[in-house]
Write an enzyme that holds these catalytic residues in place. Structure first.
Site, PDB file in Angstrom:
ATOM      1  N   ARG A  31       0.813  -1.219   0.000  1.00 39.97           N
ATOM      2  CA  ARG A  31       0.000   0.000   0.000  1.00 39.97           C
ATOM      3  C   ARG A  31       0.853   1.279   0.000  1.00 39.97           C
ATOM      4  O   ARG A  31       0.351   2.364  -0.209  1.00 39.97           O
ATOM      5  CB  ARG A  31      -0.966  -0.014   1.197  1.00 39.97           C
ATOM      6  N   ASN A  90      -7.435  -4.971  16.504  1.00 37.81           N
ATOM      7  CA  ASN A  90      -6.159  -5.594  16.889  1.00 37.81           C
ATOM      8  C   ASN A  90      -5.034  -4.647  16.499  1.00 37.81           C
ATOM      9  O   ASN A  90      -4.902  -4.271  15.334  1.00 37.81           O
ATOM     10  CB  ASN A  90      -6.039  -6.934  16.141  1.00 37.81           C
ATOM     11  N   LYS A  96      33.501  24.984   6.204  1.00 38.45           N
ATOM     12  CA  LYS A  96      33.648  23.533   6.110  1.00 38.45           C
ATOM     13  C   LYS A  96      34.943  23.115   6.784  1.00 38.45           C
ATOM     14  O   LYS A  96      35.988  23.700   6.519  1.00 38.45           O
ATOM     15  CB  LYS A  96      33.664  23.096   4.647  1.00 38.45           C
TER      16      LYS A  96
HETATM   17  C1  UD1 Z   1      -2.298  -6.939  10.800  1.00 37.20           C
HETATM   18  C2  UD1 Z   1      -3.243  -7.862  11.540  1.00 37.20           C
HETATM   19  C3  UD1 Z   1      -4.515  -7.089  11.876  1.00 37.20           C
HETATM   20  C4  UD1 Z   1      -4.177  -5.872  12.697  1.00 37.20           C
HETATM   21  C5  UD1 Z   1      -3.127  -5.007  12.015  1.00 37.20           C
HETATM   22  C6  UD1 Z   1      -2.617  -3.952  12.976  1.00 37.20           C
HETATM   23  C7  UD1 Z   1      -2.869 -10.124  10.731  1.00 37.20           C
HETATM   24  C8  UD1 Z   1      -3.345 -11.200   9.846  1.00 37.20           C
HETATM   25  N1  UD1 Z   1      -3.566  -9.012  10.725  1.00 37.20           N
HETATM   26  O1  UD1 Z   1      -2.933  -6.560   9.596  1.00 37.20           O
HETATM   27  O2  UD1 Z   1      -5.404  -7.925  12.599  1.00 37.20           O
HETATM   28  O3  UD1 Z   1      -5.336  -5.104  12.939  1.00 37.20           O
HETATM   29  O4  UD1 Z   1      -1.987  -5.803  11.606  1.00 37.20           O
HETATM   30  O5  UD1 Z   1      -1.791  -3.025  12.378  1.00 37.20           O
HETATM   31  O6  UD1 Z   1      -1.920 -10.328  11.451  1.00 37.20           O
HETATM   32  N2  UD1 Z   1       4.470  -9.596   7.840  1.00 37.20           N
HETATM   33  C9  UD1 Z   1       5.459 -10.541   7.665  1.00 37.20           C
HETATM   34  N3  UD1 Z   1       5.215 -11.615   6.870  1.00 37.20           N
HETATM   35  C10 UD1 Z   1       4.035 -11.799   6.244  1.00 37.20           C
HETATM   36  C11 UD1 Z   1       3.020 -10.826   6.423  1.00 37.20           C
HETATM   37  C12 UD1 Z   1       3.264  -9.746   7.233  1.00 37.20           C
HETATM   38  O7  UD1 Z   1       6.550 -10.407   8.220  1.00 37.20           O
HETATM   39  O8  UD1 Z   1       3.899 -12.809   5.550  1.00 37.20           O
HETATM   40  C13 UD1 Z   1       4.743  -8.434   8.691  1.00 37.20           C
HETATM   41  C14 UD1 Z   1       4.697  -7.117   7.946  1.00 37.20           C
HETATM   42  O9  UD1 Z   1       5.987  -6.756   7.472  1.00 37.20           O
HETATM   43  C15 UD1 Z   1       4.167  -6.151   9.001  1.00 37.20           C
HETATM   44  C16 UD1 Z   1       3.338  -7.022   9.909  1.00 37.20           C
HETATM   45  O10 UD1 Z   1       3.729  -8.348   9.658  1.00 37.20           O
HETATM   46  O11 UD1 Z   1       5.192  -5.589   9.763  1.00 37.20           O
HETATM   47  C17 UD1 Z   1       1.838  -6.836   9.653  1.00 37.20           C
HETATM   48  O12 UD1 Z   1       1.562  -7.113   8.306  1.00 37.20           O
HETATM   49  P1  UD1 Z   1       0.502  -6.294   7.475  1.00 37.20           P
HETATM   50  O13 UD1 Z   1       0.413  -6.866   6.139  1.00 37.20           O
HETATM   51  O14 UD1 Z   1       0.758  -4.844   7.603  1.00 37.20           O
HETATM   52  O15 UD1 Z   1      -0.834  -6.648   8.283  1.00 37.20           O
HETATM   53  P2  UD1 Z   1      -2.187  -5.836   8.362  1.00 37.20           P
HETATM   54  O16 UD1 Z   1      -3.001  -6.124   7.153  1.00 37.20           O
HETATM   55  O17 UD1 Z   1      -1.916  -4.441   8.696  1.00 37.20           O
HETATM   56 CA    CA Z   2      -0.143  -3.246   8.942  1.00 34.16          CA
END
Ligand code: UD1
Ligand code: CA
Length: 496
Positions: free
Chosen positions: A23, A185, A367
C-alpha cells in the site's frame, strides 16, 4: 502462584518485518521508510529493546539485507543484540512467526512478545503494561487492542454477548456486522511460547487473503481451554499501523508533536510545535526558543538559552549555551560554541567548530574549519580547511582557495589576524599572529607577524575621463540625429 512463576519466565521479543508493504506503492520496503529520521522498523526495535528481552529477534524477507541492517543499527543503538529468521515467501503473519521457531530452541518456558514492524509509535510503557497484564492473567495469548473511529483495514475484536474475547476477524473476512465493530487488533501480542507454536501449527489459510494469520491462534487456544486476553489500550494514535503514505505522514506528525511536548514540559519554548520538527534523539536545554519550521535532527544537542531561528536545519550538531542562530541556517556535524551568533543564511558543513562568541554572518559557508574565540566572518565568505585563531576578523568576500584540482590544503590564520574584504587565501598558506591583509589581495605566501600584506595593481587616476567620454558621446549622437530635411535641402540647392 501461577503469576509468580510466570514473572521469572524469560521474555523474548520478535518483530515481524518481512512484508513488502504494497500500500506504500514504493520500490522501497515499508519498514525502511523514514519516520522522524529513522527507518520505521527502528522505532519498533527500540521500544522492544527497552524491555530488555533475553532474546530479541526479527523475521525478514523482502529486501532482507537492508532491513537486517536497519534493525541491527537500531538494536545496536539500544545496546541489544538481535537474531534473524527468514521468511522467503510472505504467507502471512502466523507463517512469519512459525519461521522464527529455530531461534527459540531449548528455551523451555518463556513469554514471547510479538510486534508488527509497522507500529512505530508504540511506547515501551505500554508494552510493559501489556506484559504485566498477560502474566497476571495467566493467559496463553494477550492481544493489545484499541478503539478507533475508522476501523477499516484492521482486524476486528470479536467478543461474545458477555463481552468475552473470542477471535480477531480480518477486515477482508469480516461480515458487515463485524465491520461495524470499532475495537481493533493493534498488532502487538504476548504469548506463552509453547502454546503459541502448537496453536500456530493448527492455523489454516482458508481466508480472503489465503494467508496464515497470527491472530487465528486466539480461538484455537480458547478451544483448548486456555486463556486469551484482549488488553484494551486507550491511546489509538500510539498503535497506529502505518500501511500507506498518509499514515506515514500522520505517524511522523505524532512523533514530532510528542518530542515537542516533552521539550516544552522541560522548559523549551517552541513557538509553533505543529510545524517544528525535532527528532526523538535530539536534546534541547531550558529557555531555548525554537522558531517555526526548524528541523533538529540526529544527535543534535542544543544548550540552554539559545535561539534557533525559523527554517534552521541542524543535523548532528552541538550548540553551546546562549548561542543564537538567526533564520535559515543549515549546519551538520558541527559544533557551535556558547554565545556564538550565526546567520541568517549561514551554511556550516561537517567539521566546523566555532568557539565561544564567534560570529558567522549571512552567506558564509564554513567547512572542516575551526574559528577561535571571538573571531568574526560576517558576510559572504567561504572558509574551508582553515584553522583560525582567536579574535580574527575575516572581511566580506574572503575565500580560502583550498583545492588545487587534486588535493585539499590548509589555511592557517593565527590569533588577531585581520583579513580585508575580497581576499583569496591560496592554501597551503599561513598568516601569522596580528598580521593584516589588505582588501582585494591574493595571498600565496606566508605573512609574518604584525605585517601588512597586499597584492594590488597600482591605482591609476585619469583626470576628467568621464567628462571627455560624455562629450564624445554627445557629439556622436548629435551627428547621427542631424535632420534628414536639412540634408535633402542641401542636395536640392546644389541641383538648382
Ligand atoms: C495486521 C493484523 C490485523 C491488525 C493489524 C494492525 C494479521 C493477519 N492481521 O494486519 O489484525 O489489525 O496488523 O496493524 O496479522 N508480515 C510478515 N510476513 C508476512 C506478512 C506480514 O513479516 O507474511 C509483517 C509485515 O511486514 C508487518 C506485519 O507483519 O510488519 C503486519 O503485516 P501487514 O500486512 O501490515 O498486516 P495488516 O493487514 O496491517
Ligand atoms: Ca499493517
Amino acid at each position: 502462584m501461577a503469576s509468580a512463576k510466570r514473572k521469572d519466565e524469560p521474555l523474548f521479543a520478535l518483530i515481524l518485518a518481512a512484508g513488502q508493504g504494497k500500500r506504500m506503492r514504493s520500490g522501497r520496503i515499508k519498514m525502511l521508510h523514514a519516520l522522524g529520521g529513522a527507518p520505521m522498523v527502528g522505532h519498533v526495535v527500540k521500544a522492544a529493546a527497552a524491555l530488555s528481552p533475553q532474546r530479541l529477534a526479527a523475521v525478514v524477507g523482502n529486501q532482507a539485507e537492508a532491513v537486517t541492517g536497519a534493525i541491527e543499527a537500531a538494536a545496536d543503538g539500544a545496546g541489544a543484540g538481535v537474531r534473524f529468521a527468514r521468511q522467503e515467501r510472505q504467507l502471512g503473519t502466523g507463517h512469519a512467526v512459525l519461521m522464527s521457531e529455530p531461534l527459540w530452541k531449548g528455551a523451555g518456558k518463556a513469554t514471547l512478545m510479538i510486534l508488527n514492524g509497522d507500529v512505530p509509535l508504540i511506547r515501551p510503557e505500554t508494552l510493559r503494561r501489556m506484559l504485566e497484564h498477560h502474566r497476571r492473567a495467566g493467559a496463553a495469548v494477550t492481544v493489545l487492542t484499541t478503539r478507533v473511529a475508522r476501523p477499516a483495514g484492521y482486524g476486528r475484536v470479536v467478543r461474545d454477548t458477555s463481552g468475552s474475547f473470542q477471535a480477531i476477524v480480518e477486515d477482508r473476512d469480516a461480515t458487515p456486522a463485524q465491520k461495524r465493530l470499532d475495537e481493533i487488533n493493534a498488532g502487538l501480542y504476548c504469548a506463552d511460547l509453547e502454546a503459541l507454536f502448537s496453536a500456530l501449527r493448527k492455523t489454516g489459510r482458508d481466508n480472503a487473503q489465503g494467508e496464515q494469520y497470527l491472530p487465528d491462534v486466539v480461538p484455537i487456544l480458547l478451544r483448548q481451554g486456555l486463556k486469551a486476553e484482549a488488553f484494551l489500550h486507550d491511546d489509538a494514535e500510539e498503535v497506529l499501523g502505518v500501511n500507506d503514505r498518509a499514515e506515514l505522514a500522520r505517524a511522523g506528525k505524532t512523533l514530532y508533536r510528542r518530542r515537542a511536548e516533552e521539550l516544552m514540559a522541560s522548559g523549551v519554548t517552541i513557538v509553533d510545535p505543529s510545524i517544528t520538527y525535532i527528532e526523538p534523539g535530539v536534546t534541547v536545554g531550558p529557555d531555548t526558543v525554537i522558531h517555526p519550521l526548524a528541523r533538529l535532527e540526529g544527535r543534535t544537542a542544543v544548550g540552554a538559552g539559545c535561539v534557533i531561528g525559523a527554517l534552521c536545519r541542524l543535523t548532528d550538531t552541538t550548540v553551546g549555551d546562549g548561542a543564537v542562530l538567526l533564520d535559515l541556517c543549515v549546519a551538520s556535524e558541527s559544533v557551535i560554541g556558547p554565545g556564538a551568533k550565526v546567520g541568517p543564511l549561514a551554511h556550516l558543513r561537517p567539521g566546523t567548530v566555532l568557539d565561544e562568541g564567534v560570529h558567522i554572518g549571512n552567506f558564509v559557508e564554513v567547512k572542516k574549519s575551526r574559528l577561535g574565540k571571538g573571531s568574526k566572518a560576517n558576510h559572504l565568505s567561504y572558509l574551508g580547511d582553515a584553522v583560525i585563531g582567536r579574535g580574527c576578523n575575516i572581511g566580506a568576500g574572503t575565500i580560502t582557495c583550498n583545492y588545487d584540482g587534486v588535493a585539499k590544503h590548509q589555511t592557517i590564520l593565527e590569533d588577531e589576524v585581520f583579513i580585508g574584504s575580497d581576499t583569496q587565501l591560496v592554501a597551503p598558506v599561513r598568516v601569522r599572529r596580528g598580521a593584516y591583509v589588505g582588501a582585494g589581495s591574493t595571498i600565496t605566501k606566508e605573512v609574518p607577524e604584525y605585517a601588512l600584506a597586499l597584492t594590488r595593481a597600482e591605482l591609476r587616476v585619469i583626470k576628467d575621463w568621464v567628462r571627455r567620454k560624455q562629450e564624445e558621446r554627445k557629439a556622436a549622437s548629435a551627428a547621427k540625429a542631424a535632420p534628414p530635411a536639412a540634408a535633402a535641402g542641401r542636395r536640392s540647392r546644389r541641383k538648382s
